[in-house]
Motif scaffolding. Structure first.
Motif, short mmCIF file in Angstrom:
data_model
loop_
_atom_site.label_atom_id
_atom_site.label_comp_id
_atom_site.label_asym_id
_atom_site.label_seq_id
_atom_site.Cartn_x
_atom_site.Cartn_y
_atom_site.Cartn_z
N ALA A 85 0.83 -1.21 0.00
CA ALA A 85 0.00 0.00 0.00
C ALA A 85 0.86 1.26 0.00
O ALA A 85 0.56 2.24 -0.68
CB ALA A 85 -0.93 -0.01 1.21
N ALA A 86 1.97 1.24 0.77
CA ALA A 86 2.86 2.40 0.80
C ALA A 86 3.45 2.66 -0.58
O ALA A 86 3.53 3.80 -1.06
CB ALA A 86 3.97 2.19 1.83
N LEU A 87 3.88 1.57 -1.26
CA LEU A 87 4.43 1.74 -2.61
C LEU A 87 3.37 2.25 -3.57
O LEU A 87 3.63 3.13 -4.40
CB LEU A 87 5.00 0.42 -3.11
N CYS A 88 2.17 1.71 -3.47
CA CYS A 88 1.08 2.14 -4.35
C CYS A 88 0.78 3.61 -4.17
O CYS A 88 0.61 4.35 -5.15
CB CYS A 88 -0.16 1.30 -4.05
N LEU A 89 0.71 4.07 -2.92
CA LEU A 89 0.40 5.48 -2.66
C LEU A 89 1.50 6.39 -3.23
O LEU A 89 1.22 7.46 -3.77
CB LEU A 89 0.26 5.71 -1.16
N MET A 90 2.75 5.97 -3.10
CA MET A 90 3.84 6.79 -3.65
C MET A 90 3.78 6.85 -5.17
O MET A 90 3.97 7.91 -5.76
CB MET A 90 5.19 6.24 -3.21
N LEU A 91 3.47 5.72 -5.81
CA LEU A 91 3.38 5.72 -7.26
C LEU A 91 2.18 6.53 -7.74
O LEU A 91 2.27 7.28 -8.72
CB LEU A 91 3.27 4.28 -7.77
N ALA A 92 1.07 6.44 -7.05
CA ALA A 92 -0.15 7.13 -7.48
C ALA A 92 -0.08 8.63 -7.27
O ALA A 92 -0.80 9.39 -7.93
CB ALA A 92 -1.35 6.56 -6.72
N SER A 93 0.77 9.09 -6.39
CA SER A 93 0.81 10.53 -6.08
C SER A 93 1.15 11.38 -7.29
O SER A 93 0.77 12.54 -7.36
CB SER A 93 1.85 10.79 -4.99
N ARG A 94 1.83 10.82 -8.23
CA ARG A 94 2.29 11.62 -9.37
C ARG A 94 1.15 12.25 -10.15
O ARG A 94 1.29 13.33 -10.70
CB ARG A 94 3.11 10.74 -10.30
N PHE A 95 0.01 11.60 -10.19
CA PHE A 95 -1.07 12.05 -11.07
C PHE A 95 -1.94 13.12 -10.43
O PHE A 95 -2.97 13.49 -10.98
CB PHE A 95 -1.92 10.84 -11.49
N ASP A 96 -1.52 13.65 -9.27
CA ASP A 96 -2.29 14.71 -8.62
C ASP A 96 -1.80 16.10 -9.00
O ASP A 96 -2.40 17.08 -8.60
CB ASP A 96 -2.20 14.57 -7.09
N ASP A 97 -0.70 16.18 -9.73
CA ASP A 97 -0.08 17.47 -10.02
C ASP A 97 0.27 18.23 -8.74
O ASP A 97 0.28 19.45 -8.71
CB ASP A 97 -0.99 18.35 -10.91
N THR A 98 0.47 17.50 -7.66
CA THR A 98 0.82 18.13 -6.39
C THR A 98 2.05 17.49 -5.78
O THR A 98 2.23 17.50 -4.58
CB THR A 98 -0.35 18.02 -5.40
N GLY A 99 2.90 16.87 -6.61
CA GLY A 99 4.07 16.21 -6.06
C GLY A 99 3.63 15.05 -5.19
O GLY A 99 2.72 14.30 -5.53
N LEU A 100 4.26 14.89 -4.03
CA LEU A 100 3.90 13.79 -3.13
C LEU A 100 3.06 14.29 -1.95
O LEU A 100 2.99 13.66 -0.91
CB LEU A 100 5.17 13.13 -2.61
N ARG A 101 2.42 15.42 -2.10
CA ARG A 101 1.70 16.00 -0.98
C ARG A 101 0.40 15.25 -0.66
O ARG A 101 0.04 15.09 0.49
CB ARG A 101 1.34 17.45 -1.26
N ARG A 102 -0.30 14.78 -1.69
CA ARG A 102 -1.68 14.37 -1.51
C ARG A 102 -1.83 13.21 -0.52
O ARG A 102 -2.77 13.18 0.27
CB ARG A 102 -2.30 13.98 -2.85
N TYR A 103 -0.93 12.24 -0.57
CA TYR A 103 -1.08 11.06 0.28
C TYR A 103 -0.03 11.00 1.39
O TYR A 103 0.24 9.92 1.91
CB TYR A 103 -1.00 9.80 -0.59
N ASP A 104 0.56 12.12 1.72
CA ASP A 104 1.60 12.12 2.75
C ASP A 104 1.11 11.52 4.06
O ASP A 104 1.81 10.72 4.69
CB ASP A 104 2.11 13.55 3.00
N SER A 105 -0.05 11.93 4.52
CA SER A 105 -0.53 11.44 5.82
C SER A 105 -0.76 9.94 5.79
O SER A 105 -0.42 9.22 6.75
CB SER A 105 -1.82 12.17 6.22
N GLU A 106 -1.36 9.41 4.68
CA GLU A 106 -1.58 7.98 4.58
C GLU A 106 -0.26 7.20 4.52
O GLU A 106 -0.09 6.17 5.18
CB GLU A 106 -2.42 7.65 3.33
N ILE A 107 0.70 7.72 3.71
CA ILE A 107 2.00 7.04 3.60
C ILE A 107 2.70 7.01 4.95
O ILE A 107 3.24 5.97 5.37
CB ILE A 107 2.88 7.74 2.55
N LYS A 108 2.66 8.11 5.66
CA LYS A 108 3.34 8.17 6.96
C LYS A 108 2.71 7.20 7.94
O LYS A 108 3.41 6.51 8.70
CB LYS A 108 3.25 9.61 7.51
N THR A 109 1.37 7.09 7.91
CA THR A 109 0.68 6.17 8.81
C THR A 109 1.07 4.73 8.53
O THR A 109 1.36 3.93 9.44
CB THR A 109 -0.84 6.33 8.68
N VAL A 110 1.11 4.37 7.24
CA VAL A 110 1.44 2.98 6.87
C VAL A 110 2.88 2.66 7.22
O VAL A 110 3.18 1.61 7.82
CB VAL A 110 1.16 2.76 5.37
#
Length: 841
Positions: A85-110
């Protein structure tokens, strides 16, 4: 679909493809939830106005439900699925046009829940993070990837070493803020040290900076584990002053790597080498954008290494490092050096100077103190001087007076050179004058360089001109320092005073023109006896102190003032004629504050400039939060006391960003209490401190008050007219009273003496057309018999310079200039003045 897009996007035909695809397959449910979130309705304020009521609440509920489902699924998934899940969130972040900001809280939790990462999984995260420029957000995400990397063993670190090195290089070349970059760099270097202790990480030594060339050359030609340890240690210095442990280790590592000469070479390059240019090397700092072109010495990302070199050179270089440390501090912290200032690097050089323990460092610190104006650096200079003093077992005051440079001058304050048959002399001729004089072979003198000297000895001539400029700077600084001693009440052993004051080539030209008091050895009464300027004390002096009129009787003061005028002795600053300010009954009544100089209307910008000139620190008044309460502060009594002068924008001033006029208020005093200041009653303030502080405040008001503005009544303004009429011809202040006493002695010696008389607050001058009254405070003029106002705007240089004055006083010079003009009023040619005189005559 998002799943297909991610699979296609991240197939790189490398060893990590299987890791990426396996992770996406394992958490297909997460990919579907992320896709649902992307397609959910978003709040649109303009559309909502046309939509049904409660639309905002409906949209928020939909989005909250999806987020809750994601959070609950992530919290419940097993560890292996959590890693995917952590890898998936990092890979998916690219398509937000917001760098890695969008899923930071979820990635940190995992990541915080997972233990036992596989090296390939960490490599995917590092690879993904470093696809972005290392700015604010991506640097934060790198920290999460390092959380996983730090769980790996030594073998795991070796597996991900290429990605760790790449991350280090990206971080060192990025524009992440220092508070994020510093800890991340430290963590990366610790991980890389597990892999290869002898390897210097890429980017640790800047690849193209001229100052780092000696380090690069040594690392490329002779890489050793000892050198790597030393360079890592230097780059690990993040604070302004290293710990004792860091210093001890630095010496050991420098010797182990045989690097003492190496750091000396790097320091020399920092102080004298070519700077970096923003056009070819990028901006000095990430926040400096636009097309602004500038030069700088060290990029902000390489600052820790450069400061480490500075300290290493100071700790291992001895006397040879002093010159380059001084040059570096001036280059990066002084004015007009051609490179952008670097306060951290300049501060490191200043503090390191204090640690060298070499006597030459004292002179270097003193020279920097007279040339560096930045407030923060001046504080560091003061701290460095105190540190250096403590190392030698003396006080800061003793250190300062012992570090005054003599510039190689002879005891009489001069230096001579022979250049092609011409004798060139640099000399302090007066307490405020340094001259360069040329004597030809035939004995004739000139202040301009002969052609033979200009053409035949250009380098030597330039060296002497630079020397003259440096002597002027030291002389000016010494004049201010010695005058500040008027509030200190310090005493010196006679031998020490002779060495550092009377016989010093620069300081001596000042102090020999002052009145000093001596206490003789063996005198039972312990009485202090004052001695005239340029006169040797009688007997066997044991102690010396600076004479101040606040400690003297009226008869003694009067005698000294008469002596100066009779002997035509001009003091370097006002001493015998110095104003005295004693506590008044009104101030005893108010207790902790003085209103003596309150309620004056002053020109604000002129006041602020005078604060800086006299060494007072003040906030700038203006139309912003906190800009309506002004407080100017200055230290007295060797830094043990502080005066606070309050002021504010004038009540009806409607100017722009800053007020045109200010209103003065209370003066209060504070005493140093450890690192803090404690307000004290006026009665507890020593008379020397009180008098000197109030003298400065009187100067501020007297010079900047609108009452001293001869043009005020011609402005056609009614503002403050009542104050102007009252103050411009009102009671005399202490400084004006001193002016009156000086005139009592000067007037009988003037050719216009028979036309002048002192009458209360005025110097009365009898002309042929009218009789004039010049106010001794404001220098403004009234004409008899109707007391009509006469406006005379002074020229830039007042007076003819032919009248001897025992002290500098622009207002006294102006009064005498006007007196000479009006005594011969029939010779006045200025039509404006003639019109005013004849209008009521």
């Amino acid at each position: 679909m998002l799943y297909d897009t991610l699979v296609a996007e991240f197939r790189r035909n490398d060893s990590l493809d299987d890791v990426r695809s396996t992770a996406l397959d394992r958490v297909r449910w997460l990919v579907d939830l992320l896709e649902r979130r992307r397609t959910e309705p978003r709040w649109d304020a303009s559309a909502a106005l046309r939509g049904p009521e409660g639309e905002f609440q409906r949209i928020q509920a939909i989005r909250a439900a999806t987020r809750s489902e994601i959070d609950s699924r992530l919290a419940a998934c097993p560890e292996e699925e959590a890693r995917a899940a952590a890898l998936c969130l990092m890979l998916a972040s690219r398509f937000d046009d917001t760098g890695l900001r969008r899923y930071d809280s979820e990635i940190k939790t995992v990541i915080s829940r997972v233990r036992g990462w596989a090296p390939d999984e960490v490599a995917v995260m590092l690879f993904r993070v470093t696809e972005f420029d290392m700015g604010f957000w991506s640097a934060g995400s790198l920290g999460m990837a390092l959380d996983a990397a730090e769980q790996l063993g030594a073998d795991g670190c070796r597996t991900v070493a290429p990605w760790l090195r790449h991350a280090h290089a990206k971080l060192m070349s990025g524009d992440a803020p220092a508070h994020l970059r510093g800890p991340l760099v430290k963590r990366l270097r610790a991980l890389l040290a597990r892999v290869d202790e002898a390897h210097i990480p890429e980017g640790l030594i800047p690849a193209h900076a001229p100052w780092a060339a000696p380090l690069r050359d040594r690392a490329n030609a002779s890489p050793t584990p000892e050198l790597t340890d030393f360079v890592r240690h230097l780059a690990g210095l993040s604070g302004p002053r290293p710990s004792l442990r860091w210093r001890r280790t630095c010496r050991e590592l420098a010797d182990g790597a045989s690097a003492r000469g190496l750091v000396a070479d790097v320091l020399r390059a920092l102080a004298e080498g070519d700077p970096l240019c923003s056009r070819g090397s990028g901006a000095h700092a990430g926040w400096l954008g636009g097309d602004h072109h500038h030069h700088y010495v060290v990029h902000q990302n390489d600052g820790d290494l450069a400061r480490g070199v500075v300290w290493a050179a100071a700790l291992t270089g001895g006397p040879a490092a002093v010159r380059h440390l001084r040059a570096l501090a001036l280059r990066t912290g002084g004015p007009g050096t051609g490179v952008i200032e670097d306060l951290k690097l300049a501060g490191a050089a200043i503090n390191a100077l204090a640690e060298t323990g070499d006597p030459a460092a004292l002179e270097a610190l003193w020279q920097l103190r007279s040339r560096i104006k930045h407030r923060a650096l001046r504080k560091q200079l003061d701290t460095a001087l105190v540190t250096a003093a403590g190392k030698q077992g003396i006080t800061a005051g003793q250190l300062i007076e012992r570090s005054v440079p003599d510039h190689g001058l002879a005891p009489d304050g001069s230096l001579e050179r022979e250049l092609g048959g011409h004798r060139v002399r640099v000399a302090i001729e007066e307490p405020a004058t340094v001259r360069l004089t040329f004597t030809r072979p035939d004995g004739g003198t000139s202040r301009t360089a002969p052609v033979a000297v200009k053409d035949g000895f250009p380098d030597e001539l330039q060296e002497l001109k630079v020397l003259a400029k440096e002597v002027r700077g030291t002389l000016s600084a010494e004049r201010a320092r010695v005058e500040a001693l008027m509030s200190a009440g310090r005493e010196w052993p006679y031998d020490e005073w002779c060495r550092y004051y009377r016989d010093h080539p620069v300081t001596g030209t000042l102090v020999r023109g002052l009145i000093w008091e001596f206490q003789n050895a063996g005198d039972g009464d312990g009485e202090w006896r004052a001695v005239a300027p340029t006169t040797e004390p009688p007997g066997e002096p044991e102690r010396v102190r600076l004479w101040h009129p606040v400690r003297a009787s009226r008869d003694e003061i009067r005698a000294w003032r008469e002596h100066l005028v009779t002997e035509r002795l001009r003091q370097p600053f006002k001493q015998a004629f110095r104003e005295i300010y004693l506590l008044t009954p009104a101030e005893e009544e108010t207790g902790v504050y003085s209103n003596r100089f309150a309620a004056h209307i002053v020109h604000y910008r002129q006041l602020y400039a005078l604060f800086k000139e006299r060494g007072w620190q003040a906030n700038f008044l203006g139309r912003y939060d906190g800009g309506y309460d002004g407080e100017a502060r200055a230290e007295f009594g060797d830094g043990e006391w502080r005066a606070c002068f309050h002021h504010e924008p004038a009540a009806d001033d409607d100017g722009g960003y800053a007020p045109e006029h200010a209103a003065t208020d209370q003066v209060r005093f504070e005493r140093r209490d450890g690192r803090r200041w404690r307000e004290v009653p006026l009665a507890e303030v020593p008379p020397l401190v009180f008098s000197e502080a109030m003298r400065d405040v009187d100067l501020f008001v007297g010079v900047t008050s609108i009452a001293a503005d001869p043009d005020w009544t011609d402005r056609g303004e009614d503002r403050y007219a009542g104050y102007w009429r009252t103050a411009t011809f009102g009671a005399l202040t202490e400084s004006a009273e001193i002016r009156r006493e000086a005139l009592e002695r000067i007037l009988p010696r003037l050719k216009i003496a028979d036309r002048c008389s002192l009458d209360g607050r005025f110097l009365t001058v009898r002309g042929d057309l009218r009789t004039y009254k010049i106010h001794l405070g404001s220098a403004n003029i009234l004409m008899e018999p109707d007391d009509s106002y006469l406006c005379i705007v002074p020229a830039r240089r007042s007076g003819d310079g032919k009248v001897f004055l025992p002290f500098e006083d622009d207002r006294l010079s102006l009064i005498l200039s006007k007196a000479f003009l009006l005594a011969a009023d029939t010779k006045i040619t200025d039509r404006t003045i003639i019109h005013q005189i004849k209008r009521g005559g």
